[in-house]
Design a protein around this motif. Structure first.
Motif, PDB file in Angstrom:
ATOM      1  N   SER A 181      28.217 -47.334  13.818  1.00  0.00           N
ATOM      2  CA  SER A 181      28.310 -49.050  13.644  1.00  0.00           C
ATOM      3  C   SER A 181      29.389 -49.409  13.731  1.00  0.00           C
ATOM      4  O   SER A 181      30.447 -48.702  13.708  1.00  0.00           O
ATOM      5  N   LEU A 182      29.682 -50.789  14.395  1.00  0.00           N
ATOM      6  CA  LEU A 182      31.069 -51.410  14.824  1.00  0.00           C
ATOM      7  C   LEU A 182      30.974 -52.874  14.039  1.00  0.00           C
ATOM      8  O   LEU A 182      29.796 -53.553  14.120  1.00  0.00           O
ATOM      9  N   TYR A 183      32.134 -53.418  13.763  1.00  0.00           N
ATOM     10  CA  TYR A 183      32.348 -54.813  13.486  1.00  0.00           C
ATOM     11  C   TYR A 183      33.125 -55.161  14.596  1.00  0.00           C
ATOM     12  O   TYR A 183      34.333 -54.709  14.887  1.00  0.00           O
ATOM     13  N   LEU A 184      32.966 -56.302  15.350  1.00  0.00           N
ATOM     14  CA  LEU A 184      33.774 -56.729  16.471  1.00  0.00           C
ATOM     15  C   LEU A 184      34.381 -58.171  16.004  1.00  0.00           C
ATOM     16  O   LEU A 184      33.915 -58.741  15.309  1.00  0.00           O
ATOM     17  N   VAL A 185      35.619 -58.058  16.332  1.00  0.00           N
ATOM     18  CA  VAL A 185      36.662 -59.134  16.034  1.00  0.00           C
ATOM     19  C   VAL A 185      37.344 -59.347  17.278  1.00  0.00           C
ATOM     20  O   VAL A 185      37.672 -58.521  17.844  1.00  0.00           O
ATOM     21  N   GLY A 186      37.828 -60.601  17.535  1.00  0.00           N
ATOM     22  CA  GLY A 186      38.380 -61.126  18.873  1.00  0.00           C
ATOM     23  C   GLY A 186      39.030 -62.557  18.748  1.00  0.00           C
ATOM     24  O   GLY A 186      38.476 -63.089  17.778  1.00  0.00           O
ATOM     25  N   SER A 187      40.169 -62.829  19.571  1.00  0.00           N
ATOM     26  CA  SER A 187      40.386 -63.968  19.938  1.00  0.00           C
ATOM     27  C   SER A 187      39.340 -64.885  20.424  1.00  0.00           C
ATOM     28  O   SER A 187      38.694 -63.920  21.264  1.00  0.00           O
ATOM     29  N   ASP A 188      39.240 -66.175  20.370  1.00  0.00           N
ATOM     30  CA  ASP A 188      38.232 -66.959  21.031  1.00  0.00           C
ATOM     31  C   ASP A 188      38.442 -67.452  22.554  1.00  0.00           C
ATOM     32  O   ASP A 188      38.947 -68.383  22.698  1.00  0.00           O
ATOM     33  N   TYR A 189      38.272 -66.424  23.424  1.00  0.00           N
ATOM     34  CA  TYR A 189      38.444 -66.863  24.782  1.00  0.00           C
ATOM     35  C   TYR A 189      37.523 -65.677  25.696  1.00  0.00           C
ATOM     36  O   TYR A 189      36.961 -64.917  25.176  1.00  0.00           O
ATOM     37  N   VAL A 190      37.695 -66.138  26.954  1.00  0.00           N
ATOM     38  CA  VAL A 190      36.868 -65.213  27.764  1.00  0.00           C
ATOM     39  C   VAL A 190      37.012 -63.656  27.728  1.00  0.00           C
ATOM     40  O   VAL A 190      35.926 -62.906  27.656  1.00  0.00           O
ATOM     41  N   PHE A 191      38.038 -63.107  27.627  1.00  0.00           N
ATOM     42  CA  PHE A 191      38.322 -61.682  27.732  1.00  0.00           C
ATOM     43  C   PHE A 191      37.632 -60.871  26.260  1.00  0.00           C
ATOM     44  O   PHE A 191      36.699 -60.132  26.617  1.00  0.00           O
ATOM     45  N   PRO A 192      38.072 -61.372  25.213  1.00  0.00           N
ATOM     46  CA  PRO A 192      37.277 -60.883  23.927  1.00  0.00           C
ATOM     47  C   PRO A 192      35.882 -61.265  24.136  1.00  0.00           C
ATOM     48  O   PRO A 192      34.967 -60.281  23.672  1.00  0.00           O
ATOM     49  N   GLY A 207      22.317 -46.683  20.390  1.00  0.00           N
ATOM     50  CA  GLY A 207      22.159 -46.459  19.096  1.00  0.00           C
ATOM     51  C   GLY A 207      23.245 -46.805  18.023  1.00  0.00           C
ATOM     52  O   GLY A 207      23.247 -46.168  16.831  1.00  0.00           O
ATOM     53  N   ILE A 208      23.950 -47.768  18.618  1.00  0.00           N
ATOM     54  CA  ILE A 208      25.079 -47.896  17.519  1.00  0.00           C
ATOM     55  C   ILE A 208      24.871 -49.301  16.988  1.00  0.00           C
ATOM     56  O   ILE A 208      24.668 -50.303  17.680  1.00  0.00           O
ATOM     57  N   GLU A 209      24.981 -49.593  15.655  1.00  0.00           N
ATOM     58  CA  GLU A 209      24.542 -50.954  15.038  1.00  0.00           C
ATOM     59  C   GLU A 209      25.875 -51.881  14.971  1.00  0.00           C
ATOM     60  O   GLU A 209      27.033 -51.272  14.704  1.00  0.00           O
ATOM     61  N   ILE A 210      25.848 -52.978  15.367  1.00  0.00           N
ATOM     62  CA  ILE A 210      26.856 -54.146  15.358  1.00  0.00           C
ATOM     63  C   ILE A 210      26.516 -54.611  13.960  1.00  0.00           C
ATOM     64  O   ILE A 210      25.524 -55.563  13.597  1.00  0.00           O
ATOM     65  N   LYS A 211      27.654 -54.433  13.058  1.00  0.00           N
ATOM     66  CA  LYS A 211      27.557 -55.070  11.683  1.00  0.00           C
ATOM     67  C   LYS A 211      28.013 -56.364  11.557  1.00  0.00           C
ATOM     68  O   LYS A 211      27.703 -57.266  10.638  1.00  0.00           O
ATOM     69  N   GLY A 212      28.440 -57.066  12.562  1.00  0.00           N
ATOM     70  CA  GLY A 212      29.118 -58.471  12.584  1.00  0.00           C
ATOM     71  C   GLY A 212      30.021 -58.576  13.835  1.00  0.00           C
ATOM     72  O   GLY A 212      30.253 -57.652  14.411  1.00  0.00           O
ATOM     73  N   GLU A 213      30.245 -59.775  14.061  1.00  0.00           N
ATOM     74  CA  GLU A 213      30.865 -60.173  15.313  1.00  0.00           C
ATOM     75  C   GLU A 213      31.597 -61.534  14.864  1.00  0.00           C
ATOM     76  O   GLU A 213      30.996 -62.667  14.545  1.00  0.00           O
ATOM     77  N   ASP A 214      32.978 -61.871  15.091  1.00  0.00           N
ATOM     78  CA  ASP A 214      33.577 -62.927  14.683  1.00  0.00           C
ATOM     79  C   ASP A 214      34.886 -63.037  15.673  1.00  0.00           C
ATOM     80  O   ASP A 214      35.471 -62.007  16.091  1.00  0.00           O
ATOM     81  N   ILE A 238      36.230 -50.934  13.629  1.00  0.00           N
ATOM     82  CA  ILE A 238      36.349 -52.303  14.133  1.00  0.00           C
ATOM     83  C   ILE A 238      36.670 -51.819  15.366  1.00  0.00           C
ATOM     84  O   ILE A 238      37.650 -51.448  15.878  1.00  0.00           O
ATOM     85  N   PHE A 239      35.938 -52.764  16.429  1.00  0.00           N
ATOM     86  CA  PHE A 239      36.308 -52.994  17.856  1.00  0.00           C
ATOM     87  C   PHE A 239      37.208 -54.237  17.924  1.00  0.00           C
ATOM     88  O   PHE A 239      36.502 -55.294  17.650  1.00  0.00           O
TER      89      PHE A 239
END
Length: 415
Positions: A181-192, A207-214, A238-239
């Motif tokens: 499982s992963l949580y995705l976090v990034g700056s808000d633009y095209v690359f992330p 088969g990997i669960e995405i727990k959240g994305e912000d 965390i990715f």
């Protein structure tokens, strides 16, 4: 000229909109139909070459060190006899952290200074703003930064990683470590956002669960809410595609919340030696990073590169992936000119396929079809000495696949 996949040129309005977004740390570019002849004069003992990097503005901290690497490469080449017996005269321009200024400076270098080639660009916005300048003038840009892929142009050579050479190896590594499982976090633009679209498609297929994305605005310092969500989501890892100054705030909030690399490691796409130095090794020790180069690589080419860089710029300086790939770009151009026995753009385009250099990161080879290069993928871990040490590497350099054609699960992203 090598055969290229055919892509539609983006409309001017779309390009203007795209320049408002920065990227790595694309839209599809098209075939050039320009018949313009370069005004570069290579008949004398000196050949002009250009560099355009942000030497002022918010990105200067990241790009000025890249410019240092370009200057060093040019000086090395001149000391070694130049290119085809000619000395290089470097003309440097300041992109001032603004894509429109990058386009203006690229136009100046190509049309007024009559350079034979330009090295530089950092964000995808700067590259995309410059792309029509180089295509319309049938000139050459060597772009040395990792980016989100989805682009290929006959007038650009890409010496940084595309997504199958950085993002996918990072995911493969996490999967091999039992991450489910992963949580995705990034700056808000095209690359992330593009990176995380790829992550989500990979996760669904594996088969990997995405727990959240912000996402947070560029230069945001407020991560309290997001880190609390991450902590309570209980992901295995965390990715992280947060960039720039926001990284300090993110990792400090992460540590304050009691999170650790042993419990929930962070895999970062934009944390290199410069970031470790600015954030602090005590804050980052144990965290993971995905790149193609680390200062600690023990190869003859890299030992020399690091020693030469420190001798020139100071013993306290560090080398990093963006610097190394920009340095390699200069040497790739030199090698291609020498293979072509010509500074002419069509001759270089025809000769480029298969050109290799022994770069500090290892051997890199130009793909004549898409103008990207082979790259060895590497996963590193930050240690308390403030450096990043390799913990995994791909068995051999990975062929570039900027449109992820080899990955059926990516079809919805790349078309």
């Amino acid at each position: 000229m090598p055969k290229h996949n055919r892509y539609l040129r983006p409309a001017v309005a779309l390009l203007a909109a795209a320049t408002l977004l920065t990227a790595g740390c694309g839209s599809r570019a098209g075939d050039t139909t320009a018949a313009t002849q370069s005004c570069a004069d290579t008949s004398g003992p000196t050949v002009k070459v250009g560099a355009v990097n942000s030497l002022s503005g918010g990105l200067a901290v990241s790009e000025s060190v890249i410019h240092d690497a370009i200057v060093m490469a040019v000086d090395e080449i001149n000391r070694g006899g130049g290119v085809l017996g000619k000395q290089l005269q470097l003309i440097s321009e300041d992109g001032a952290s603004e894509p429109t200024i990058f386009a203006e400076k690229a136009q100046k270098l190509v049309s007024n200074d009559c350079v034979a080639v330009v090295f530089g660009g950092y964000t995808s916005a700067s590259r995309k703003a410059m792309l029509p300048v180089f295509e319309d003038a049938n000139a050459l840009l060597y772009y040395g930064q990792q980016y989100e892929g989805l682009e290929s142009s006959p007038n650009i050579f890409y010496s940084g990683a595309t997504t199958n050479q950085q993002i996918i190896p990072a995911l493969d590594y996490l999967k091999s470590q039992g991450v489910k499982s992963l949580y995705l976090v990034g700056s808000d633009y095209v690359f992330p956002r593009t990176s995380n679209a790829i992550v989500k498609a990979y996760a669904q297929a594996n088969g990997i669960e995405i727990k959240g994305e912000d996402y947070v605005p560029l230069d945001s310092t407020n991560f309290a809410t997001i880190v609390n969500k991450i902590r309570t989501a209980g992901a295995d890892a965390i990715f992280n595609v947060v960039v720039g100054g926001s990284l300090t705030s993110f990792f400090r909030e992460y540590n304050s919340a009691g999170l650790t690399p042993q419990v929930m490691p962070v895999m970062s796409m934009c944390v290199g030696e410069e970031e470790v130095r600015s954030i602090g090794a005590d804050t980052l020790t144990g965290q993971l990073s995905s790149w193609n180069y680390y200062q600690t690589l023990d190869t003859p080419a890299n030992v020399k590169f690091v020693a030469d860089f420190k001798a020139r710029y100071g013993a306290d300086r560090v080398t990093s992936d963006p610097m190394e790939s920009a340095y390699a770009a200069v040497h790739l151009w030199k090698a291609t000119v020498e293979k072509a026995n010509s500074f002419g753009v069509p001759d270089i385009q025809r000769a480029a396929g298969g050109v290799s250099v022994d770069a500090p990161e290892g051997t890199v080879t130009i793909d004549g079809e898409n103008h990207h290069v082979t790259k060895t993928a590497r996963i590193g871990r930050v240690t308390d000495d403030g450096l990043i040490h390799q913990v995994w590497a791909s068995p051999q350099p990975i062929e570039p696949d900027p449109f992820l054609h080899a990955y059926p699960w990516a079809k919805g992203i790349t078309g």
